[in-house]
Design an enzyme around this catalytic site. Structure first.
Site, short mmCIF file in Angstrom:
data_model
loop_
_atom_site.label_atom_id
_atom_site.label_comp_id
_atom_site.label_asym_id
_atom_site.label_seq_id
_atom_site.Cartn_x
_atom_site.Cartn_y
_atom_site.Cartn_z
N SER A 116 0.86 -1.17 0.00
CA SER A 116 0.00 0.00 0.00
C SER A 116 0.90 1.23 0.00
CB SER A 116 -0.93 -0.03 1.22
OG SER A 116 -1.77 1.10 1.23
N LYS A 134 -4.35 2.11 -3.92
CA LYS A 134 -3.69 1.43 -2.80
C LYS A 134 -4.66 1.21 -1.64
CE LYS A 134 0.54 0.88 -4.36
NZ LYS A 134 1.10 -0.47 -4.61
#
Length: 228
Positions: A116, A134
């Site tokens: 992420s 993300k």
């Protein structure tokens, strides 16, 4: 020793992770646009509709490291920008996991690691497209961790801040930019590939098999600290 698939082991965090795994005696399969001479290599582009290569036998872990950095004011972001980020960051990961999930099942379990960004938790201007995609990775991580737990397949994500990799080259292409970016982090520097690879390796290691469904920040304190 196990076999690990790293999507993107030819550069940056993926390459640093491959180096650690190979150093520990594991087999690493690199699936990427370019080769890593230390790995078994298969060519594939996360932005394409191409099929993934068939891998025979059990797989102990999957690392999905392709990413994108499209930083623009929101009014200048196009639908194509959002679609491209989502394709590379999310749909590519989904395709890889769906393709190689049977190999993880053959192994009797294993570990999946995705990435992420600190910009999901910490609102940052000009990050709307990348933070959106993300953010989807964080949701995917938690959902898959729940769904696959009965199969002893662990799923975690790492959320870095700015890291000195080829992907971030345009943002860190001078000593002055590196220094200025470093000063924005409580620990006073930007990340290096090995910082993220060290945690990736930890999460892949079967010795650490009671960790799943986590989003772990490796961000020099950017996401949680306000320096005094």
């Amino acid at each position: 020793m196990g076999t690990y698939i790293i999507v993107g082991a030819s550069h940056g965090i993926g390459e640093a992770t491959a180096t650690k795994l190979i150093g520990a005696g594991h087999r690493v399969i690199n699936i990427a646009r370019s080769e890593n001479p230390a790995c078994e290599n298969h060519v594939w582009d996360a932005a394409s509709e191409d099929s993934l290569p068939t891998i025979e036998g059990p797989i102990a872990g999957i690392v999905y490291s392709p990413g994108s950095i499209v930083l623009k004011p929101f009014h200048r972001l196009t639908q194509a920008d959002f679609q491209s980020d989502f394709q590379i960051n999310v749909l590519g990961a989904v395709k890889v996991i769906q393709t190689y999930l049977p190999n993880l099942k053959q192994n009797g379990g294993g570990s999946i690691v995705m990435y992420s960004t600190v910009a999901v938790q910490t609102g940052m201007g000009f990050h709307a497209s990348i933070a959106s995609s993300k953010g989807a990775i964080e949701g995917l991580t938690r959902s898959l961790a729940a769904e696959l737990s009965s199969l002893h397949i662990r799923v975690n994500a790492i959320a870095p801040s700015l890291t000195n990799t080829p992907l971030a080259a345009a943002l860190l292409n001078s000593p002055e930019k590196i220094e200025a970016s470093g000063k924005r982090h409580p620990l006073g520097r930007v990340g290096e590939s090995k910082d993220i690879a060290n945690l990736t390796y930890f999460l892949l290691d079967p010795e650490n098999s009671w960790i799943t469904g986590q989003i772990i920040g490796v961000d020099g304190g950017m996401g949680s600290l306000k320096p005094a």
